[in-house]
Design a protein around this motif. Structure first.
Motif, PDB file in Angstrom:
ATOM      1  N   PRO A  77      92.974  85.224 110.903  1.00 53.05           N
ATOM      2  CA  PRO A  77      92.989  85.822 112.189  1.00 53.05           C
ATOM      3  C   PRO A  77      94.412  86.513 112.648  1.00 53.05           C
ATOM      4  O   PRO A  77      95.230  85.966 112.155  1.00 53.05           O
ATOM      5  CB  PRO A  77      92.665  84.525 112.904  1.00 53.05           C
ATOM      6  CG  PRO A  77      93.487  83.536 112.063  1.00 53.05           C
ATOM      7  CD  PRO A  77      93.159  83.899 110.872  1.00 53.05           C
ATOM      8  N   GLY A  78      94.062  87.466 113.397  1.00 51.86           N
ATOM      9  CA  GLY A  78      95.086  88.381 113.662  1.00 51.86           C
ATOM     10  C   GLY A  78      96.311  87.781 114.696  1.00 51.86           C
ATOM     11  O   GLY A  78      97.587  88.212 114.284  1.00 51.86           O
ATOM     12  N   GLY A  79      95.990  87.049 115.457  1.00 48.77           N
ATOM     13  CA  GLY A  79      96.763  86.248 116.184  1.00 48.77           C
ATOM     14  C   GLY A  79      98.172  85.927 115.724  1.00 48.77           C
ATOM     15  O   GLY A  79      99.322  86.359 115.986  1.00 48.77           O
ATOM     16  N   HIS A 129      86.592  83.246 105.239  1.00 49.60           N
ATOM     17  CA  HIS A 129      86.157  84.259 106.091  1.00 49.60           C
ATOM     18  C   HIS A 129      87.310  85.488 105.911  1.00 49.60           C
ATOM     19  O   HIS A 129      87.141  86.494 106.435  1.00 49.60           O
ATOM     20  CB  HIS A 129      86.328  83.771 107.543  1.00 49.60           C
ATOM     21  CG  HIS A 129      85.247  82.709 107.855  1.00 49.60           C
ATOM     22  ND1 HIS A 129      83.755  82.845 107.624  1.00 49.60           N
ATOM     23  CD2 HIS A 129      85.267  81.481 107.913  1.00 49.60           C
ATOM     24  CE1 HIS A 129      83.308  81.831 107.965  1.00 49.60           C
ATOM     25  NE2 HIS A 129      84.086  80.685 108.015  1.00 49.60           N
ATOM     26  N   GLU A 130      88.519  84.904 105.471  1.00 49.92           N
ATOM     27  CA  GLU A 130      89.524  86.032 105.410  1.00 49.92           C
ATOM     28  C   GLU A 130      89.067  87.242 104.787  1.00 49.92           C
ATOM     29  O   GLU A 130      89.676  88.325 105.213  1.00 49.92           O
ATOM     30  CB  GLU A 130      90.906  85.411 104.834  1.00 49.92           C
ATOM     31  CG  GLU A 130      91.608  84.451 105.707  1.00 49.92           C
ATOM     32  CD  GLU A 130      92.493  83.706 104.891  1.00 49.92           C
ATOM     33  OE1 GLU A 130      93.007  83.969 103.790  1.00 49.92           O
ATOM     34  OE2 GLU A 130      93.110  82.762 105.263  1.00 49.92           O
ATOM     35  N   ALA A 138      90.893  90.718 121.456  1.00 47.17           N
ATOM     36  CA  ALA A 138      91.739  92.049 121.419  1.00 47.17           C
ATOM     37  C   ALA A 138      92.687  92.045 120.666  1.00 47.17           C
ATOM     38  O   ALA A 138      93.159  92.852 119.901  1.00 47.17           O
ATOM     39  CB  ALA A 138      92.207  92.224 123.048  1.00 47.17           C
ATOM     40  N   ILE A 139      93.445  90.792 120.564  1.00 40.99           N
ATOM     41  CA  ILE A 139      94.610  90.623 119.539  1.00 40.99           C
ATOM     42  C   ILE A 139      94.111  90.590 118.072  1.00 40.99           C
ATOM     43  O   ILE A 139      94.838  91.652 117.215  1.00 40.99           O
ATOM     44  CB  ILE A 139      95.354  89.375 119.803  1.00 40.99           C
ATOM     45  CG1 ILE A 139      95.991  89.331 121.055  1.00 40.99           C
ATOM     46  CG2 ILE A 139      96.321  89.182 118.777  1.00 40.99           C
ATOM     47  CD1 ILE A 139      96.542  87.924 121.457  1.00 40.99           C
ATOM     48  N   ILE A 163      83.990  64.729 116.925  1.00 42.18           N
ATOM     49  CA  ILE A 163      83.827  65.773 116.088  1.00 42.18           C
ATOM     50  C   ILE A 163      83.481  67.280 116.588  1.00 42.18           C
ATOM     51  O   ILE A 163      83.130  67.384 117.661  1.00 42.18           O
ATOM     52  CB  ILE A 163      82.337  65.403 115.272  1.00 42.18           C
ATOM     53  CG1 ILE A 163      82.582  64.332 114.480  1.00 42.18           C
ATOM     54  CG2 ILE A 163      81.696  66.611 114.420  1.00 42.18           C
ATOM     55  CD1 ILE A 163      81.509  63.645 113.846  1.00 42.18           C
ATOM     56  N   GLU A 164      84.117  68.365 115.794  1.00 45.89           N
ATOM     57  CA  GLU A 164      84.222  69.663 116.501  1.00 45.89           C
ATOM     58  C   GLU A 164      83.977  70.518 115.230  1.00 45.89           C
ATOM     59  O   GLU A 164      84.585  70.451 114.314  1.00 45.89           O
ATOM     60  CB  GLU A 164      85.721  69.985 116.846  1.00 45.89           C
ATOM     61  CG  GLU A 164      86.111  71.504 117.008  1.00 45.89           C
ATOM     62  CD  GLU A 164      85.504  72.238 117.883  1.00 45.89           C
ATOM     63  OE1 GLU A 164      85.011  72.078 119.116  1.00 45.89           O
ATOM     64  OE2 GLU A 164      85.142  73.288 117.429  1.00 45.89           O
ATOM     65  N   SER A 165      82.764  71.345 115.515  1.00 43.32           N
ATOM     66  CA  SER A 165      82.525  72.160 114.445  1.00 43.32           C
ATOM     67  C   SER A 165      81.810  73.625 115.080  1.00 43.32           C
ATOM     68  O   SER A 165      80.906  74.289 114.744  1.00 43.32           O
ATOM     69  CB  SER A 165      81.288  71.535 113.678  1.00 43.32           C
ATOM     70  OG  SER A 165      80.259  71.405 114.314  1.00 43.32           O
ATOM     71  N   SER A 166      82.508  74.307 116.239  1.00 44.74           N
ATOM     72  CA  SER A 166      81.991  75.110 116.761  1.00 44.74           C
ATOM     73  C   SER A 166      82.069  76.388 116.362  1.00 44.74           C
ATOM     74  O   SER A 166      81.103  77.312 116.592  1.00 44.74           O
ATOM     75  CB  SER A 166      82.280  75.139 118.382  1.00 44.74           C
ATOM     76  OG  SER A 166      83.747  75.450 118.385  1.00 44.74           O
ATOM     77  N   CYS A 167      83.080  76.537 115.626  1.00 49.04           N
ATOM     78  CA  CYS A 167      83.457  78.078 114.834  1.00 49.04           C
ATOM     79  C   CYS A 167      83.733  77.865 113.376  1.00 49.04           C
ATOM     80  O   CYS A 167      82.824  77.432 112.460  1.00 49.04           O
ATOM     81  CB  CYS A 167      84.441  78.727 115.656  1.00 49.04           C
ATOM     82  SG  CYS A 167      84.896  80.328 115.380  1.00 49.04           S
ATOM     83  N   ASP A 168      85.098  77.876 113.004  1.00 52.11           N
ATOM     84  CA  ASP A 168      85.477  78.057 111.597  1.00 52.11           C
ATOM     85  C   ASP A 168      86.332  76.831 111.146  1.00 52.11           C
ATOM     86  O   ASP A 168      86.808  76.889 110.289  1.00 52.11           O
ATOM     87  CB  ASP A 168      85.814  79.432 111.139  1.00 52.11           C
ATOM     88  CG  ASP A 168      87.009  79.937 111.956  1.00 52.11           C
ATOM     89  OD1 ASP A 168      87.440  79.416 113.034  1.00 52.11           O
ATOM     90  OD2 ASP A 168      87.669  80.630 111.430  1.00 52.11           O
ATOM     91  N   ASP A 169      86.405  75.729 112.005  1.00 50.62           N
ATOM     92  CA  ASP A 169      87.212  74.653 111.865  1.00 50.62           C
ATOM     93  C   ASP A 169      86.473  73.526 111.795  1.00 50.62           C
ATOM     94  O   ASP A 169      85.652  73.207 112.773  1.00 50.62           O
ATOM     95  CB  ASP A 169      88.340  74.742 112.632  1.00 50.62           C
ATOM     96  CG  ASP A 169      89.472  75.785 112.578  1.00 50.62           C
ATOM     97  OD1 ASP A 169      89.984  76.018 111.721  1.00 50.62           O
ATOM     98  OD2 ASP A 169      89.762  76.434 113.490  1.00 50.62           O
ATOM     99  N   THR A 170      86.286  72.785 110.641  1.00 54.07           N
ATOM    100  CA  THR A 170      85.754  71.484 110.876  1.00 54.07           C
ATOM    101  C   THR A 170      86.822  70.422 111.110  1.00 54.07           C
ATOM    102  O   THR A 170      87.735  70.276 110.243  1.00 54.07           O
ATOM    103  CB  THR A 170      84.882  71.201 109.421  1.00 54.07           C
ATOM    104  OG1 THR A 170      84.655  72.135 108.973  1.00 54.07           O
ATOM    105  CG2 THR A 170      83.972  69.909 109.416  1.00 54.07           C
TER     106      THR A 170
END
Ligand code: KG4
Ligand code: ZN
Length: 334
Positions: free
Chosen positions: A181-183, A35-36, A168-169, A7-14
């Motif tokens: 996200p800009g990347g 968040h967009e 930075a990107i 399970i990964e939930s550290s930022c904005d993807d579950t």
């Protein structure tokens, strides 16, 4: 044989994934669109979205992996670093499920997950790196040149002293009002642009360290001066601006990494993290490998940005060592 639910939930993807040993059975990712409109991740909204997503995402991962709850041998989860509220959702869910099933927990460091993503095996049996190898970890929050002597013996050869490359990107994209996200947007627009149209200087930093915060300021001032004379400047030169800023960042990343690899004596190189999805960075890594006859490892797109498969593979290596986590462990932000 071991079956690991990750399970990964550290930022904005579950995300949830199922692995049988080092082989991936499923990897489900729910990205948060909310968040967009804010041009960046809003922590409070992220944790709420994780709460909505976690049950269906885990359910889908088990279903797609063809694995029943009773077959799970251990549950791996991202303990940190990341947003505390976001981490708490995944950590609490993992603990609850582990307790209900009577199975052990494995804590995983998010960055270690990114780096170990190179060891995820798929049906095609693609080659994995052998030790020692150098991995450039580039994400929205981190930029590090790492020397791996084993899965868990990792030395930091260099790192950013301020902003991360992805930051930075994303900031450059924000200044140009391109979206978040800009990347990926910059990557796409840069395809049609001339990377030599504009020149942005990178700072001279000692050793193998990076710095990206000054670049943002010089980019901002450059655009401000241009916009005074030509209000449509960004609109008219969008592709060239994207190509030029992308080239500046990627060249800087590769130049330092190349020096660090030469000094380390390693003959295998890899990239990992969200920015490793960047097409120019992938190309430049290949070219560097060819120049030096180094073997190069580039993750599949689905393992570049945040995903639970990478948490699962890191969890698997800890499972082999019998390294389990106590149920009372709290998440950590840094
Ligand atoms: O690893 P990741 O998903 O999350 C963190 O742990 O930070 O990385 C997200 C970062 C963002 O800054 C995003 O703009 C960047 O990865 N990114 C890219 C590309 N795809 C994602 N940067 C450049 N080119 C891309 N194609
Ligand atoms: Zn990440």
């Amino acid at each position: 044989m071991s079956v690991i639910l990750a399970i990964e939930s550290s930022c904005d993807d579950t995300s949830a994934a199922v692995l049988r040993d080092d082989r991936i059975l499923s990897n489900v990712i729910a990205s948060q669109k909310v968040h967009e409109q804010y041009g960046g991740v809003v922590p409070e909204l992220a944790s709420r979205a994780h709460q909505q997503n976690i049950v269906p995402v885990v359910d889908a991962a088990l279903r797609q992996g063809g694995v029943g709850r009773d077959e799970i041998d251990a549950i791996a989860f991202t303990r940190g670093p990341g947003l505390l509220g976001s981490l708490l959702v995944g950590v609490s869910f993992a603990k609850g499920m582990a307790q209900a099933l009577g199975k052990p927990l494995i804590e995983v460091n998010h960055l270690q997950g990114h780096v170990l993503s190179h060891f995820i095996k798929e049906a095609d049996d693609s080659e994995v790196p052998t030790f020692p190898f150098v991995c450039l970890l580039v994400s929205g929050g981190h930029t590090q040149i790492l020397l791996l002597r084993s899965h868990f013996d990792i030395e930091v050869l260099g790192q950013t002293i301020d902003d991360a490359a992805g930051e930075a990107i994303d900031k450059a994209a924000k200044i140009m009002d391109l979206g978040y996200p800009g990347g990926p947007i910059i990557d796409r627009l840069a395809q049609q642009g001339n990377a030599d149209a504009f020149h942005f200087a990178t700072p001279h930093i000692a050793g193998y360290d990076y710095s990206f915060s000054g670049l943002k300021t010089s980019f901002l001032y450059f655009l401000r001066d241009k916009l005074v004379q030509e209000p449509d400047f960004i609109e008219q030169h969008k592709a060239d601006l994207c190509a030029s800023i992308q080239k500046c960042i990627v060249d800087f990343l590769i130049k330092k990494m190349e020096k660090a690899v030469v000094a380390s004596g390693a003959r295998q190189v890899a990239i990992a993290g969200g920015v490793s999805a960047n097409s120019l960075l992938r190309q430049r890594l290949q070219e560097m490998g060819q120049r030096h006859r180094w073997k190069t490892f580039i993750p599949k797109f689905q393992y570049c940005t945040d995903n639970a498969a990478m948490v699962g593979i890191a969890g698997y290596f800890k499972y082999l060592k019998g390294e389990f986590a106590d149920i009372s462990l709290p998440p950590y932000a840094r």
